[in-house]
Design an enzyme around this catalytic site. Structure first.
Site, PDB file in Angstrom:
ATOM      1  CB  THR A   1      42.644 -19.523   3.421  1.00 62.60           C
ATOM      2  OG1 THR A   1      42.726 -20.835   2.689  1.00 62.60           O
ATOM      3  CG2 THR A   1      41.220 -19.931   4.477  1.00 62.60           C
TER       4      THR A   1
ATOM      5  CE  LYS B   1      40.139 -22.684   1.367  1.00 58.02           C
ATOM      6  NZ  LYS B   1      41.027 -23.225   2.134  1.00 58.02           N
TER       7      LYS B   1
ATOM      8  CB  THR C   1      42.115 -32.830  -0.959  1.00 56.95           C
ATOM      9  OG1 THR C   1      41.379 -32.541  -2.195  1.00 56.95           O
ATOM     10  CG2 THR C   1      42.632 -34.296  -0.866  1.00 56.95           C
TER      11      THR C   1
ATOM     12  CD  GLU D   1      49.405 -23.008   0.995  1.00 55.56           C
ATOM     13  OE1 GLU D   1      48.713 -22.537   1.656  1.00 55.56           O
ATOM     14  OE2 GLU D   1      50.610 -23.783   1.523  1.00 55.56           O
TER      15      GLU D   1
ATOM     16  CG  ASN E   1      52.298 -23.449   4.171  1.00 58.52           C
ATOM     17  OD1 ASN E   1      51.236 -23.846   4.656  1.00 58.52           O
ATOM     18  ND2 ASN E   1      52.578 -23.809   2.932  1.00 58.52           N
TER      19      ASN E   1
END
Length: 416
Positions: free
Chosen positions: A164, A190, A201, A288, A411
């Site tokens: 993703t 992933k 997680t 991220e 995000n």
């Protein structure tokens, strides 16, 4: 959304061993077409008869329909597996009756294509939460095509299919001597955001050709998970879709593993733990917006469980993580995080190190504290923090990354 590749991304995807008794295929169902991306977004694994499995899943009270199905299938099917279908682009979480219909359609397709019982078929999904599919057969309709294309797994293609916000595909594998036999281990994972140590997680699937009973496989997986996926965090948020599953095909010529008293059991757990830790650390390194990889070691706690909670509070502290992102040796924030954990400590014994540089000793700043040395210790991309709390012999380790503005950028644009 244009993602900057993690500075920790490997130069190439690792060479993973073949696992006898497994075939796989990937396909595109168009989950990312609206974003102008032409990519595979679903995979199918088919397992040889006799394959056993085990899994651990999110503890979230809003677990996805796929997680709920996998739990039920493991309970009703006794830990036997024939197939696995996973899609990215839609998590099938908080989707109500439509989520169950999507699963029923996909399972029906798997039963037909693989000639398997329903309880031997497992599902996974990752992506946006709360968006039910209008067509319940959206994923199931591509299962026959994938079944026709089944072949020896292309691990890289499978790892890419369920990415993703990941910036690189994650895989690990090796051959390991278990007793007198060479046993194959391989896995893909992933995960990049919504990562916190509250079971798995993320999504991860690991495979071996050793024959292992379902009960023993479950015990081994839980031990491996506790030292790996349950020791990582990126942002303290536990996903609705967290899943870690292991599949053992039994295609090796080695004798079946059926007792934890078998001298091969501990080496098997060690191998499974090594595989899971490799994959888990890749997830942290692809956190991220991450620019730094951080290892936190807590020692001298009342118990291992207490040490783990302290390490987790340090790893999840936004103040600690933002300071480290800026190469600021603000060790007072570590003191804060230790204190907020509520765990028993002896403040007069609390000591902290950044790398080899001791910044706090016996409940106060080190007498020979040097700001320049402390800053140098947190300036690189790989940071070590050690904390001694002086209340016992418990130890634990946690792994995390820093928190940068890129996390907000990613995000804030997640759905677009």
């Amino acid at each position: 959304m244009n993602l900057t590749v993690s500075p920790f991304a490997p130069d190439s995807f690792p060479a993973l061993p073949d696992i006898a008794g497994i075939r796989a295929a990937t396909a595109s169902r168009g989950f990312y077409a609206s974003r102008g991306l032409n990519r595979d977004d679903v995979f199918l694994f088919a397992f040889a008869p006799g394959t056993t499995c085990a899994g651990v899943f999110t503890r979230s009270a809003t677990a996805s329909a796929d997680v709920l199905w996998c739990r039920d299938a493991l309970a009703s099917g006794g830990g036997h597996a024939a197939g696995l279908v996973v899609n990215s682009g839609n998590s099938n979480a908080f989707t109500g009756p439509k989520g169950k219909l999507k699963n029923e359609a996909t399972l029906t397709a798997m039963v037909s294509a693989l000639g398997a019982s329903k309880s031997e078929c497992f599902l996974g999904a990752t992506g946006v939460i709360g968006e039910p599919l209008d067509d319940p057969n959206f994923v199931g309709s591509i299962v026959p095509e994938m079944e026709e294309n089944l072949s020896k797994p292309d691990w890289l293609a499978c790892a890419k299919a369920f990415m993703t916000t990941d910036t690189f595909p994650k895989g690990a594998g090796f051959m390991r001597s278990i007793g007198a036999d060479e046993i194959a281990f391989a896995g893909i994972a992933k995960g990049s955001g919504m990562i916190a140590p509250n079971m798995a997680t993320m999504l991860a699937y690991v495979f071996t050709d050793l024959s292992v009973t379902p009960a023993l496989l479950d015990k081994a997986l839980r031990q491996a998970c506790d030292l790996s996926f349950n020791a990582i965090t990126v942002d303290s948020d536990t996903s609705t879709s967290d899943s870690l599953m292991v599949f053992a095909t039994g295609a090796s010529a080695a004798a079946p593993l059926s007792s934890d008293q078998d001298p091969r059991f501990e080496p098997f757990v060690e191998a499974l733990s090594d595989l899971c830790l490799d994959l888990a650390l890749q997830i942290v390194k692809d956190g991220e917006g991450a620019s730094k990889f951080i290892t936190i070691q807590v020692e001298g706690a009342e118990s291992d469980a207490s040490a783990k909670r302290i390490a987790g509070d340090i790893a999840n502290s936004p103040l600690v993580k933002t300071a480290l992102a800026a190469s600021d040796a603000n060790w007072g924030r570590v003191v804060m995080a230790v204190g907020k954990s509520g765990e028993p400590i002896d403040q007069t014994q609390l000591s902290i190190w950044f790398g080899d540089v001791q910044v706090a000793s016996a409940g106060a700043r080190s007498e020979d504290y040097d700001e320049a040395l402390a800053t140098a210790a947190v300036t690189g991309s790989d940071i070590q923090i050690r904390v001694r709390v002086g209340s016992g012999s418990g130890t634990a380790r946690a792994y995390t990354c820093d928190l940068t503005h890129a996390y907000i950028d990613i995000n804030g644009a997640y759905r677009t």
